[in-house]
Design a protein around this motif. Structure first.
Motif, mmCIF file in Angstrom:
data_model
loop_
_atom_site.group_PDB
_atom_site.id
_atom_site.type_symbol
_atom_site.label_atom_id
_atom_site.label_comp_id
_atom_site.label_asym_id
_atom_site.label_seq_id
_atom_site.Cartn_x
_atom_site.Cartn_y
_atom_site.Cartn_z
ATOM 1 N N ASN A 22 0.832 -1.202 0.000
ATOM 2 C CA ASN A 22 0.000 0.000 0.000
ATOM 3 C C ASN A 22 0.862 1.246 0.000
ATOM 4 N N GLU A 23 1.981 1.162 -0.686
ATOM 5 C CA GLU A 23 2.825 2.347 -0.810
ATOM 6 C C GLU A 23 3.394 2.374 -2.216
ATOM 7 N N PRO A 24 3.732 3.589 -2.685
ATOM 8 C CA PRO A 24 4.249 3.671 -4.050
ATOM 9 C C PRO A 24 5.573 2.923 -4.182
ATOM 10 N N MET A 25 5.801 2.332 -5.336
ATOM 11 C CA MET A 25 7.119 1.753 -5.571
ATOM 12 C C MET A 25 7.573 2.052 -6.990
ATOM 13 N N GLN A 26 8.880 2.149 -7.137
ATOM 14 C CA GLN A 26 9.426 2.483 -8.444
ATOM 15 C C GLN A 26 9.976 1.228 -9.105
ATOM 16 N N VAL A 27 9.382 0.890 -10.247
ATOM 17 C CA VAL A 27 9.809 -0.294 -10.976
ATOM 18 C C VAL A 27 10.098 0.111 -12.420
ATOM 19 N N ASN A 28 11.213 -0.313 -12.953
ATOM 20 C CA ASN A 28 11.620 0.056 -14.321
ATOM 21 C C ASN A 28 11.555 1.564 -14.525
ATOM 22 N N GLY A 29 11.857 2.310 -13.483
ATOM 23 C CA GLY A 29 11.876 3.766 -13.609
ATOM 24 C C GLY A 29 10.519 4.433 -13.551
ATOM 25 N N LYS A 30 9.460 3.642 -13.361
ATOM 26 C CA LYS A 30 8.117 4.242 -13.274
ATOM 27 C C LYS A 30 7.567 4.050 -11.867
ATOM 28 N N ILE A 31 6.736 5.016 -11.430
ATOM 29 C CA ILE A 31 6.140 4.911 -10.100
ATOM 30 C C ILE A 31 4.783 4.209 -10.200
ATOM 31 N N TYR A 32 4.572 3.225 -9.384
ATOM 32 C CA TYR A 32 3.285 2.520 -9.324
ATOM 33 C C TYR A 32 2.664 2.772 -7.966
ATOM 34 N N GLN A 33 1.396 3.198 -7.971
ATOM 35 C CA GLN A 33 0.778 3.598 -6.706
ATOM 36 C C GLN A 33 -0.412 2.756 -6.298
ATOM 37 N N GLU A 34 -0.829 1.846 -7.167
ATOM 38 C CA GLU A 34 -2.026 1.068 -6.823
ATOM 39 C C GLU A 34 -1.717 0.080 -5.702
ATOM 40 N N LYS A 35 -2.772 -0.251 -4.960
ATOM 41 C CA LYS A 35 -2.616 -1.254 -3.900
ATOM 42 C C LYS A 35 -2.438 -2.642 -4.494
ATOM 43 N N MET A 36 -1.628 -3.444 -3.823
ATOM 44 C CA MET A 36 -1.590 -4.853 -4.188
ATOM 45 C C MET A 36 -2.284 -5.607 -3.060
ATOM 46 N N PRO A 37 -3.195 -6.530 -3.408
ATOM 47 C CA PRO A 37 -3.896 -7.260 -2.343
ATOM 48 C C PRO A 37 -2.947 -8.193 -1.577
ATOM 49 N N ALA A 38 -3.321 -8.506 -0.327
ATOM 50 C CA ALA A 38 -2.532 -9.434 0.487
ATOM 51 C C ALA A 38 -2.957 -10.863 0.173
ATOM 52 N N PHE A 39 -1.999 -11.766 0.183
ATOM 53 C CA PHE A 39 -2.321 -13.179 -0.017
ATOM 54 C C PHE A 39 -2.023 -13.941 1.269
ATOM 55 N N LYS A 40 -2.906 -13.687 2.249
ATOM 56 C CA LYS A 40 -2.712 -14.235 3.596
ATOM 57 C C LYS A 40 -2.731 -15.757 3.628
ATOM 58 N N ASP A 41 -3.449 -16.329 2.682
ATOM 59 C CA ASP A 41 -3.633 -17.786 2.735
ATOM 60 C C ASP A 41 -2.432 -18.560 2.198
ATOM 61 N N LEU A 42 -1.465 -17.874 1.622
ATOM 62 C CA LEU A 42 -0.297 -18.585 1.091
ATOM 63 C C LEU A 42 0.663 -18.944 2.233
ATOM 64 N N HIS A 43 1.130 -20.174 2.227
ATOM 65 C CA HIS A 43 2.090 -20.623 3.242
ATOM 66 C C HIS A 43 3.507 -20.250 2.809
ATOM 67 N N ASP A 44 4.428 -20.340 3.733
ATOM 68 C CA ASP A 44 5.823 -19.977 3.437
ATOM 69 C C ASP A 44 6.345 -20.709 2.202
ATOM 70 N N ILE A 45 6.005 -21.982 2.123
ATOM 71 C CA ILE A 45 6.507 -22.772 0.994
ATOM 72 C C ILE A 45 5.925 -22.266 -0.325
ATOM 73 N N ASP A 46 4.628 -21.894 -0.289
ATOM 74 C CA ASP A 46 3.998 -21.354 -1.515
ATOM 75 C C ASP A 46 4.692 -20.064 -1.937
ATOM 76 N N ILE A 47 4.930 -19.211 -0.931
ATOM 77 C CA ILE A 47 5.564 -17.921 -1.221
ATOM 78 C C ILE A 47 6.964 -18.148 -1.789
ATOM 79 N N ALA A 48 7.695 -19.078 -1.182
ATOM 80 C CA ALA A 48 9.047 -19.375 -1.658
ATOM 81 C C ALA A 48 8.995 -19.841 -3.109
ATOM 82 N N GLN A 49 8.046 -20.718 -3.402
ATOM 83 C CA GLN A 49 7.959 -21.265 -4.763
ATOM 84 C C GLN A 49 7.608 -20.191 -5.785
#
Lengths: 148, 213
Positions: A91-118
Motif C-alpha cells: 500500500n505504498e508507491p514503488m518504483q519499478v523500471n523507472g516508473k512509479i506505481y501507486q495502486e494497492k496490491m492485495p494481500a495473499f494471507k492464505d499462502l504458506h511460506d513454501i507457496d511464497i518461496a515457490q
C-alpha cells in the motif's frame, strides 16, 4: 598397428574416466536442481492462479495499474521484501523500471511460506530474471522482518 | 468420360466458391415479439421486435452525462467491473485492451465499462483508472451510476449477473462477460472476457458485425 590399438584403448579408458567424473558431478548437482525444478513448477501453477491476472502471462504488468516483474534490479535489491509484499500486500508507491506505481496490491494471507518461496523462485527465475534458489526458511525469516 | 469428370470438377469448385462467399451472420439474442402491422393495402405483415438496450444516463470519467446518443450508429462492447477488483477485472481489461488496440481510431466502434462499485468508483476514480490502464480516450467510456440503474441494466438488459457481496474478496461479485451490441442496440454476442480465445472470437465477430449492412 599395435600402437594404434593401444591408442584406441587409451581413448576408451580416458573417456570412461572423464565420463564417470562428469556423472558424479552431475549427480551432486541434481539434488539441488530437482528441488529447484520442483519450486519452479509449483511456483508457475501458483503464479498462474494468483498473480497472472494483474502481472500478466509474461510478467509484463498492466498499464500503470500493476508493475511488471521484469525489473531484475528491483527484484534483486528488494529480495528480502518480496515475501512481505506477497503475504501482506502493498500500500505504498514503488518504483519499478523507472516508473512509479501507486495502486494497492492485495494481500495473499492464505499462502504458506513454501507457496511464497515457490512463487518467488518462479518469478525471480522467469521473465528474464535468473536469481537462483530461495527457500521457505528464508521466507519465514524475511516475514519476521516485515514492516507492520 | 474425362471430359465429364472435368466438368463435374469445375461444378464442384463453383459450388465451393459460392458457399465461401456467403457471409456469416451473428445471432440476435434476447426475447423477441412478433408485431402484426397492416400496410396501405390492408395486407397483414409480421415484424419481429428484438430486445434492445433501453436508454440510460450515466456520468463518465470526465463527469459528463452520457446517454445512448454517444453510441448512436456505433457497435460497442460493454462490460461490468470495479476499479478495486483484484480478481477477474484486471484480466478482463487486459483482454479488452487488445480489442481496443485492434480497433483503435475506428469511428464505428466504442467500449463501455460500467462500474458496479457505486460507493467508491466516482468519475474521478474512473478517470485515474482509465489513465493508468492507458485508455483514457472518448472511444472507451467508463461510467458511474446509481446502484439501481446500473444493476438493473446489467441483469435485465445486458444479461450479466452483478451483486454486492460482503463475503467476496473485494465486496462485489460479477460475471466477466464482454457483451457485443450492434448499431440497433441489440445484443449480438457475449464472450468470457477472462479467456483470451473467447476474446479473439469477439475480435473476429466485431469484424463480421462491422461488415453487416
Amino acid at each position: 598397428m599395435k600402437g594404434k590399438n593401444i591408442g584406441f584403448r587409451k581413448a576408451i579408458v580416458y573417456s570412461l574416466f572423464i565420463g564417470s567424473i562428469a556423472m558424479a558431478f552431475h549427480a551432486c548437482q541434481s539434488a539441488g536442481e530437482i528441488e529447484m525444478a520442483k519450486y519452479m513448477s509449483n511456483g508457475k501453477d501458483l503464479y498462474q492462479a494468483r498473480c497472472q491476472n494483474c502481472h500478466g502471462k509474461d510478467g509484463e504488468g498492466l498499464g500503470e495499474l500493476a508493475p511488471p516483474l521484469t525489473d531484475t534490479i528491483f527484484l534483486k535489491s528488494n529480495k528480502t521484501k518480496l515475501a512481505c509484499f506477497i503475504k501482506n500486500g502493498v500500500n505504498e508507491p514503488m518504483q519499478v523500471n523507472g516508473k512509479i506505481y501507486q495502486e494497492k496490491m492485495p494481500a495473499f494471507k492464505d499462502l504458506h511460506d513454501i507457496d511464497i518461496a515457490q512463487v518467488i523462485v518462479y518469478i525471480t527465475n522467469t521473465f528474464g530474471n535468473k536469481q537462483g534458489m530461495y527457500t521457505y526458511e528464508q521466507v519465514a525469516n524475511d516475514l519476521k522482518n516485515c514492516r507492520k | 468420360m474425362k471430359k465429364i469428370l472435368s466438368y463435374l470438377y469445375a461444378a464442384c469448385l463453383a459450388v465451393l466458391a459460392v458457399s465461401c462467399t456467403q457471409e456469416k451472420k451473428l445471432p440476435i439474442y434476447g426475447d423477441r415479439e412478433a408485431k402484426i402491422t397492416k400496410d396501405a393495402n390492408g395486407n397483414e405483415k409480421i415484424d419481429t421486435i428484438y430486445k434492445t438496450i433501453p436508454n440510460f444516463k450515466f456520468l463518465n470519467q470526465d463527469s459528463i452525462e452520457i446517454t445512448q446518443d454517444t453510441f448512436k450508429d456505433k457497435i460497442y462492447v460493454a462490460d461490468f467491473f470495479f476499479t478495486s477488483c483484484s480478481t477477474i477485472c484486471p484480466i478482463m481489461h487486459r483482454n479488452m485492451k487488445t480489442l481496443f488496440d485492434a480497433y483503435k481510431d475506428n469511428n464505428d466502434i466504442m467500449f463501455l465499462s460500467h462500474t458496479i462499485d457505486f460507493k467508491y468508483d466516482k468519475p474521478s476514480v474512473l478517470k485515474k483508472y482509465a489513465q493508468k490502464l492507458g485508455v483514457d480516450v472518448p472511444q472507451w467510456q467508463f461510467v458511474w451510476g446509481d446502484k439501481k440503474d446500473v444493476y438493473t441494466l446489467a441483469e435485465k438488459d445486458y444479461l450479466v449477473a452483478v451483486q454486492e457481496d460482503n463475503a467476496a474478496t473485494d465486496g462485489y461479485v460479477h460475471q466477466g462477460w464482454l457483451v457485443l451490441i450492434d448499431k440497433h442496440k441489440r445484443i449480438r454476442g457475449a464472450y468470457d472476457g477472462t479467456k483470451p480465445e473467447e476474446v479473439e472470437k469477439l475480435k473476429n465477430d466485431m469484424g463480421i458485425l462491422l461488415a453487416e449492412k
